[in-house]
Design a protein around this motif. Structure first.
Motif, PDB file in Angstrom:
ATOM      1  N   ARG A 129       0.831  -1.216   0.000  1.00  0.00           N
ATOM      2  CA  ARG A 129       0.000   0.000   0.000  1.00  0.00           C
ATOM      3  C   ARG A 129       0.861   1.260   0.000  1.00  0.00           C
ATOM      4  O   ARG A 129       0.419   2.327   0.404  1.00  0.00           O
ATOM      5  CB  ARG A 129      -0.944  -0.005   1.198  1.00  0.00           C
ATOM      6  N   GLY A 130       2.105   1.146  -0.442  1.00  0.00           N
ATOM      7  CA  GLY A 130       3.015   2.284  -0.470  1.00  0.00           C
ATOM      8  C   GLY A 130       3.912   2.288   0.749  1.00  0.00           C
ATOM      9  O   GLY A 130       3.622   1.635   1.758  1.00  0.00           O
ATOM     10  N   LEU A 131       4.989   3.015   0.659  1.00  0.00           N
ATOM     11  CA  LEU A 131       5.994   3.029   1.722  1.00  0.00           C
ATOM     12  C   LEU A 131       5.414   3.512   3.050  1.00  0.00           C
ATOM     13  O   LEU A 131       5.740   2.994   4.106  1.00  0.00           O
ATOM     14  CB  LEU A 131       7.170   3.919   1.295  1.00  0.00           C
ATOM     15  N   LEU A 132       4.531   4.499   2.997  1.00  0.00           N
ATOM     16  CA  LEU A 132       3.914   5.023   4.214  1.00  0.00           C
ATOM     17  C   LEU A 132       2.521   4.437   4.456  1.00  0.00           C
ATOM     18  O   LEU A 132       1.814   4.881   5.355  1.00  0.00           O
ATOM     19  CB  LEU A 132       3.837   6.551   4.142  1.00  0.00           C
ATOM     20  N   ALA A 133       2.136   3.467   3.629  1.00  0.00           N
ATOM     21  CA  ALA A 133       0.822   2.797   3.735  1.00  0.00           C
ATOM     22  C   ALA A 133      -0.326   3.791   3.691  1.00  0.00           C
ATOM     23  O   ALA A 133      -1.297   3.674   4.432  1.00  0.00           O
ATOM     24  CB  ALA A 133       0.758   1.925   4.983  1.00  0.00           C
ATOM     25  N   LEU A 134      -0.222   4.768   2.799  1.00  0.00           N
ATOM     26  CA  LEU A 134      -1.255   5.787   2.691  1.00  0.00           C
ATOM     27  C   LEU A 134      -2.394   5.394   1.753  1.00  0.00           C
ATOM     28  O   LEU A 134      -3.452   6.015   1.768  1.00  0.00           O
ATOM     29  CB  LEU A 134      -0.647   7.111   2.217  1.00  0.00           C
ATOM     30  N   GLU A 135      -2.188   4.366   0.943  1.00  0.00           N
ATOM     31  CA  GLU A 135      -3.219   3.926  -0.001  1.00  0.00           C
ATOM     32  C   GLU A 135      -4.224   3.024   0.707  1.00  0.00           C
ATOM     33  O   GLU A 135      -3.854   2.204   1.549  1.00  0.00           O
ATOM     34  CB  GLU A 135      -2.576   3.176  -1.174  1.00  0.00           C
ATOM     35  N   GLU A 136      -5.493   3.174   0.361  1.00  0.00           N
ATOM     36  CA  GLU A 136      -6.523   2.338   0.964  1.00  0.00           C
ATOM     37  C   GLU A 136      -6.467   0.907   0.440  1.00  0.00           C
ATOM     38  O   GLU A 136      -6.732  -0.032   1.166  1.00  0.00           O
ATOM     39  CB  GLU A 136      -7.905   2.937   0.711  1.00  0.00           C
ATOM     40  N   GLN A 137      -6.151   0.760  -0.839  1.00  0.00           N
ATOM     41  CA  GLN A 137      -6.059  -0.548  -1.486  1.00  0.00           C
ATOM     42  C   GLN A 137      -4.608  -0.806  -1.885  1.00  0.00           C
ATOM     43  O   GLN A 137      -3.837   0.132  -2.084  1.00  0.00           O
ATOM     44  CB  GLN A 137      -6.933  -0.573  -2.751  1.00  0.00           C
ATOM     45  N   PRO A 138      -4.200  -2.060  -2.024  1.00  0.00           N
ATOM     46  CA  PRO A 138      -2.855  -2.337  -2.533  1.00  0.00           C
ATOM     47  C   PRO A 138      -2.662  -1.713  -3.918  1.00  0.00           C
ATOM     48  O   PRO A 138      -3.586  -1.661  -4.724  1.00  0.00           O
ATOM     49  CB  PRO A 138      -2.796  -3.867  -2.607  1.00  0.00           C
ATOM     50  N   ILE A 139      -1.470  -1.223  -4.166  1.00  0.00           N
ATOM     51  CA  ILE A 139      -1.157  -0.578  -5.442  1.00  0.00           C
ATOM     52  C   ILE A 139      -1.030  -1.637  -6.516  1.00  0.00           C
ATOM     53  O   ILE A 139      -0.417  -2.687  -6.303  1.00  0.00           O
ATOM     54  CB  ILE A 139       0.154   0.235  -5.314  1.00  0.00           C
ATOM     55  N   ASP A 140      -1.623  -1.370  -7.666  1.00  0.00           N
ATOM     56  CA  ASP A 140      -1.572  -2.296  -8.795  1.00  0.00           C
ATOM     57  C   ASP A 140      -0.208  -2.156  -9.472  1.00  0.00           C
ATOM     58  O   ASP A 140       0.033  -1.210 -10.220  1.00  0.00           O
ATOM     59  CB  ASP A 140      -2.700  -1.982  -9.782  1.00  0.00           C
ATOM     60  N   VAL A 141       0.701  -3.097  -9.180  1.00  0.00           N
ATOM     61  CA  VAL A 141       2.049  -3.014  -9.746  1.00  0.00           C
ATOM     62  C   VAL A 141       2.081  -3.416 -11.219  1.00  0.00           C
ATOM     63  O   VAL A 141       3.115  -3.295 -11.861  1.00  0.00           O
ATOM     64  CB  VAL A 141       3.065  -3.853  -8.936  1.00  0.00           C
ATOM     65  N   GLY A 142       0.976  -3.851 -11.761  1.00  0.00           N
ATOM     66  CA  GLY A 142       0.904  -4.179 -13.183  1.00  0.00           C
ATOM     67  C   GLY A 142       0.392  -3.025 -14.024  1.00  0.00           C
ATOM     68  O   GLY A 142       0.336  -3.125 -15.252  1.00  0.00           O
ATOM     69  N   SER A 143       0.057  -1.893 -13.380  1.00  0.00           N
ATOM     70  CA  SER A 143      -0.516  -0.772 -14.129  1.00  0.00           C
ATOM     71  C   SER A 143       0.571   0.053 -14.819  1.00  0.00           C
ATOM     72  O   SER A 143       1.717   0.109 -14.376  1.00  0.00           O
ATOM     73  CB  SER A 143      -1.325   0.134 -13.191  1.00  0.00           C
ATOM     74  N   ALA A 144       0.170   0.688 -15.892  1.00  0.00           N
ATOM     75  CA  ALA A 144       1.094   1.557 -16.633  1.00  0.00           C
ATOM     76  C   ALA A 144       1.520   2.744 -15.772  1.00  0.00           C
ATOM     77  O   ALA A 144       2.675   3.185 -15.842  1.00  0.00           O
ATOM     78  CB  ALA A 144       0.443   2.040 -17.926  1.00  0.00           C
ATOM     79  N   ASP A 145       0.598   3.260 -14.945  1.00  0.00           N
ATOM     80  CA  ASP A 145       0.936   4.399 -14.080  1.00  0.00           C
ATOM     81  C   ASP A 145       2.049   4.042 -13.091  1.00  0.00           C
ATOM     82  O   ASP A 145       2.944   4.835 -12.836  1.00  0.00           O
ATOM     83  CB  ASP A 145      -0.295   4.881 -13.307  1.00  0.00           C
ATOM     84  N   PHE A 146       1.983   2.843 -12.531  1.00  0.00           N
ATOM     85  CA  PHE A 146       3.008   2.420 -11.586  1.00  0.00           C
ATOM     86  C   PHE A 146       4.374   2.377 -12.269  1.00  0.00           C
ATOM     87  O   PHE A 146       5.361   2.884 -11.740  1.00  0.00           O
ATOM     88  CB  PHE A 146       2.673   1.056 -10.986  1.00  0.00           C
ATOM     89  N   TRP A 147       4.445   1.756 -13.437  1.00  0.00           N
ATOM     90  CA  TRP A 147       5.729   1.612 -14.124  1.00  0.00           C
ATOM     91  C   TRP A 147       6.217   2.930 -14.710  1.00  0.00           C
ATOM     92  O   TRP A 147       7.429   3.166 -14.785  1.00  0.00           O
ATOM     93  CB  TRP A 147       5.661   0.496 -15.170  1.00  0.00           C
ATOM     94  N   THR A 148       5.311   3.816 -15.079  1.00  0.00           N
ATOM     95  CA  THR A 148       5.722   5.158 -15.497  1.00  0.00           C
ATOM     96  C   THR A 148       6.375   5.881 -14.324  1.00  0.00           C
ATOM     97  O   THR A 148       7.425   6.514 -14.474  1.00  0.00           O
ATOM     98  CB  THR A 148       4.511   5.969 -16.020  1.00  0.00           C
ATOM     99  N   GLY A 149       5.764   5.763 -13.153  1.00  0.00           N
ATOM    100  CA  GLY A 149       6.360   6.352 -11.954  1.00  0.00           C
ATOM    101  C   GLY A 149       7.716   5.755 -11.632  1.00  0.00           C
ATOM    102  O   GLY A 149       8.647   6.457 -11.226  1.00  0.00           O
ATOM    103  N   MET A 150       7.859   4.442 -11.819  1.00  0.00           N
ATOM    104  CA  MET A 150       9.138   3.759 -11.577  1.00  0.00           C
ATOM    105  C   MET A 150      10.210   4.304 -12.525  1.00  0.00           C
ATOM    106  O   MET A 150      11.337   4.588 -12.096  1.00  0.00           O
ATOM    107  CB  MET A 150       8.980   2.256 -11.773  1.00  0.00           C
ATOM    108  N   VAL A 151       9.872   4.482 -13.793  1.00  0.00           N
ATOM    109  CA  VAL A 151      10.834   5.006 -14.774  1.00  0.00           C
ATOM    110  C   VAL A 151      11.232   6.432 -14.412  1.00  0.00           C
ATOM    111  O   VAL A 151      12.421   6.792 -14.442  1.00  0.00           O
ATOM    112  CB  VAL A 151      10.262   4.917 -16.205  1.00  0.00           C
ATOM    113  N   ILE A 152      10.269   7.256 -14.052  1.00  0.00           N
ATOM    114  CA  ILE A 152      10.556   8.654 -13.715  1.00  0.00           C
ATOM    115  C   ILE A 152      11.429   8.728 -12.454  1.00  0.00           C
ATOM    116  O   ILE A 152      12.410   9.474 -12.414  1.00  0.00           O
ATOM    117  CB  ILE A 152       9.243   9.448 -13.551  1.00  0.00           C
ATOM    118  N   ASN A 153      11.094   7.956 -11.436  1.00  0.00           N
ATOM    119  CA  ASN A 153      11.910   7.961 -10.211  1.00  0.00           C
ATOM    120  C   ASN A 153      13.317   7.432 -10.474  1.00  0.00           C
ATOM    121  O   ASN A 153      14.289   7.940  -9.915  1.00  0.00           O
ATOM    122  CB  ASN A 153      11.223   7.161  -9.107  1.00  0.00           C
TER     123      ASN A 153
END
Length: 191
Positions: A129-153
């Motif tokens: 649910r994120g490093l600080l567990a701020l998300e209500e649901q588990p983060i979808d690690v298969g989503s394009a948004d997640f991997w876009t964020g990974m590339v940017i970071n």
């Protein structure tokens, strides 16, 4: 025979320190140039860069002002990275050169490090649910948004990896040449 003259503010040419500075300076210059081009394009193609519904979070002028700031910082950073290895850069006062390099390096560490750590720990399932567990649901690690964020970071983290050694070595090079007003230091021999 007259000994060669070196420009004040730089170590003698072809020393190991000088070669290391050149490597990191040109690598940082390349990264900063890519950042400059990327953000210029984001300013031009702001509709795609902001994404759908992004104006609900911030007005367009805020995005464009932020993007323009990054464009200017990238251009100045690229020029300063080159100044560490070019003859014209030796005429710059040490603080004018080194303080912005350190500021940029620290900014990139703060921007890229925590985001990349969160992406990695989320992708591995350690913090679903994120490093600080701020998300209500588990983060979808298969989503394009997640991997876009990974590339940017990752991109920002690479910038930090390039800028930190440049800032350290540029300071060391200035000190070795007596160009910062500090005590000149001897470069250690590789032998």
């Amino acid at each position: 025979m007259t000994p060669p003259r070196y420009s004040p503010g730089s170590p003698p040419p072809h020393t190991p320190l000088r070669r290391r500075i050149a490597f990191w300076a040109y690598a940082a210059f390349g990264w900063l140039t890519a950042s400059f081009v990327w953000h210029v394009w984001m300013g031009i193609d702001y509709r795609n860069a902001m994404g759908d519904g992004a104006t609900d979070h911030a007005p367009l002028w805020v995005f464009l002002a932020y993007d323009a700031l990054i464009v200017v910082m990238s251009a100045v950073g690229a020029a300063l990275a080159l100044a560490t290895v070019r003859p014209w850069g030796r005429r710059l006062p040490g603080r004018l050169l080194l303080l912005p390099l350190w500021f940029g390096a620290i900014l990139l560490v703060v921007r890229g490090g925590p985001g990349l750590v969160e992406n990695i720990t989320t992708a591995t399932g350690l913090t679903p649910r994120g490093l600080l567990a701020l998300e209500e649901q588990p983060i979808d690690v298969g989503s394009a948004d997640f991997w876009t964020g990974m590339v940017i970071n990752t991109y920002f983290f690479v910038g930090a990896v390039l800028m930190l050694p440049l800032a350290v070595l540029a300071r060391r090079g200035r000190r070795a040449a007596g160009g910062t007003g500090g005590r000149p230091v001897q470069e250690k021999s590789a032998a």
